[in-house]
Design a protein around this motif. Structure first.
Motif: not given
Ligand code: MG
Ligand code: ADP
Length: 531
Positions: A37-39, A41-43, A105-107, A97-99
């Motif tokens: 999932r983490e991979l 979602e980053n993609a 999706r990531g935060m 890079s998502k802050y």
């Molecule tokens: Mg992520």
């Protein structure tokens, strides 16, 4: 008396290594799902957020026979990662890079690192990254692990080769202790549900048994990507304000600071807010005392006239893409979706979308199938503790014309926000925030009204059909009477004529009224014995 307490401090990496379940890595099966999932979602964040139609390849292979070690690879065609940040992006917990205020999706800046930490707990191979940013002349590759005590990357290998083909994107491989048999259904469910909400993506998935599934791109239409926005004054607190002020120039005044750094604040509004706080608009912002800062925050939080937080930072899927995804996956009799208007909680904008699918190939069950999504991520675990479940459970479907004992119903709820209130870092369920709960309820009710109209129409049609079929019962009788009349005493001709009249009438009625399938069989069974 006990001995003296011993105090130490641990790094964020150490913290998540000690508490992997907080990030979703509680056992080998769940960890396998979570890492994948983490991979993925980053993609996806590296593609659709940047207006690239995602092409994503996922491969899981078993690499050891003694232990259940798997190699997980996820490849994307996204924006790639600048080589100088790769080590930190994969090797420093809480680096991202998502802050920023934009829906992604990531935060947390945690996901892939939590996977790496888990990976290095049970086997010794480093994570492998190959990446090329857009327009990069070279393709870079890295092998690294995390130094848990220091929360730093340890680089094992790095290199680069020429990029002659204009390739951009990223491929990440990692080895993890897994449990495929237990993870299998969740992994497939995860990919299926991701595909429903991203019908503009294509996925290739090869599982460790060697099965390959292709999920083709269903449309080239992508939702409008989210824009980065400034914070909304309702969302501030003293610490955030201090942090922002520390980055200001020395001579920035309180007024300029508010106008420049926040959304919905023009000169006039800034002056009113500052007046409310009892401050001098021309005072240098860096000179504010703690007491003054606290007054400013209170004024910002209580000022009545700000415009609501900007929804530009959000990216919804849109009713048509939701319907497309649901149709493709469930082949239902009815599908409908709504995208609600933007709302806000604690200064964070959010939008709720709801899709409903009914009948057709949907497997009926006691409770509706609930598909939960947050920022385009499907949420699979912890269903019953999610606010969405709480709302769905209270809905009385009979009110919307669904009388079935077993419901052939799928309810899809998507929450978009710059801050999704997840209950844990594993991002599996949404907390009960009053504003969000209310909006989900309103969304489901709005979507259900169209479903109700459909159900009412369907019932009417069914009744009309039944009535029609009753009338049609008289055709054979009619044919018999007519045949007697037409043949006028020549009894031996009557059966043939009756048959002819009956066939003609049947043909006529079947084509004119478009009678099909079961009705047709039923209708044909009405034939009476010929004379
Ligand atoms: Mg992520
Ligand atoms: P988060 O996704 O919450 O930011 P992660 O630890 O999962 O945290 O990822 C850290 C950072 O690494 C991301 O913010 C992103 O900048 C970068 N990154 C990870 N995977 C990719 C990828 N496939 N393509 C581009 N950037 C990526």
């Amino acid at each position: 008396m006990s001995a003296k307490e011993k105090f130490t401090s641990i790094s964020p990496a150490e913290f998540f290594k000690r508490n992997p379940e907080l990030a979703g890595f509680s056992n080998p099966a769940r960890a396998m799902y979570q890492a994948l999932r983490e991979l993925v979602e980053n993609a996806l964040d590296a593609t659709d957020v940047h207006e690239i139609l995602p092409s994503i390849k996922v491969v899981i292979e078993r690499t050891s026979q003694e232990k259940e070690i798997y190699r997980l690879t996820v490849e994307d065609n996204g924006i790639g990662i600048p080589p100088h940040v790769v080590p930190d992006a994969f090797g420093r917990v809480l680096y991202s890079s998502k802050y920023v205020l934009r829906q992604t999706r990531g935060m947390y800046g945690l996901g892939v690192k939590a996977a790496v930490l888990y990976s290095q707990m049970y086997q010794d191979k480093p994570i492998e990254i190959t990446t090329a940013p857009v327009n990069s002349k070279r393709i870079y590759s890295f092998k690294l692990k995390i130094d848990v005590t220091k929360n730093e990357p340890i680089i094992y290998e790095r290199g680069s080769v020429n990029n002659d083909t204009g390739y951009h994107g990223t491929s990440v491989s990692m080895y993890i202790l897994g449990d495929w048999m237990r993870a299998k259904s969740r992994v497939y469910e995860y990919i299926k549900r991701t595909y429903i909400i991203t019908p503009y993506a294509e996925f290739y998935f090869k599982d460790p048994e060697g099965n390959v599934t292709l999920y083709p791109r269903l449309t080239n239409k992508m939702p409008t990507p989210p824009k980065e926005v400034k914070p909304h004054p309702y969302g501030v607190d003293i610490e955030l304000l201090k942090n922002m002020i520390s980055r200001q120039k020395e001579d920035t005044t309180v007024k300029d600071f508010l106008v420049k750094e926040f959304q919905s604040v023009g000169e006039k509004t800034a002056l009113s807010v500052i007046e409310m706080a009892g401050l001098d608009p021309e005072k240098k912002v860096q000179k504010l005392t703690d007491d003054q800062l606290s007054k400013l925050v209170d004024a910002m939080k209580n000022f009545p006239d700000f415009r609501p937080p900007s929804p530009e930072a959000l990216s919804t899927i849109g009713a048509d893409l939701i319907e497309l995804g649901l149709k493709q996956t469930f082949n239902p009799e009815y599908v409908g979706a709504v995208t609600r208007r933007p709302k806000a909680y604690q200064g964070h904008p959010f939008i709720v979308e709801v899709g409903l699918a009914y009948g057709g190939d949907i497997q009926p069950s006691e409770e509706p199938t609930v598909l939960r999504y947050a920022n385009k991520i499907p949420l699979i675990y912890d269903e019953k503790s999610d606010v969405v479940w709480k709302v769905v459970e209270e809905i009385d479907w009979k009110r919307y014309g669904i009388e079935d004992e077993q419901l052939p119903l799928v309810v899809m709820v998507h929450l978009c926000s710059t801050k999704v209130p997840y209950k844990s870092a594993g991002k599996e369920s949404i907390a009960d925030v009053e504003e969000i709960e209310k909006e989900i309820r309103n969304g489901i009710m709005e979507a259900s009204r169209s479903l109700k109209t459909f159900m009412t129409e369907k019932r009417k049609e069914e009744e009309a059909r039944k009535r029609l079929l009753t009338y049609l019962k008289y055709i054979p009788e009619l044919a018999r009477s007519l045949s007697i009349f037409v043949t006028d005493g020549k009894k031996e001709l009557a059966p043939k004529v009756q048959e002819e009249i009956q066939n003609k009438m049947i043909d006529l009625v079947v084509t004119k009224l478009n009678i099909k399938d079961k009705d047709l069989e039923l209708f044909k069974s009405y034939r009476v014995e010929t004379l």
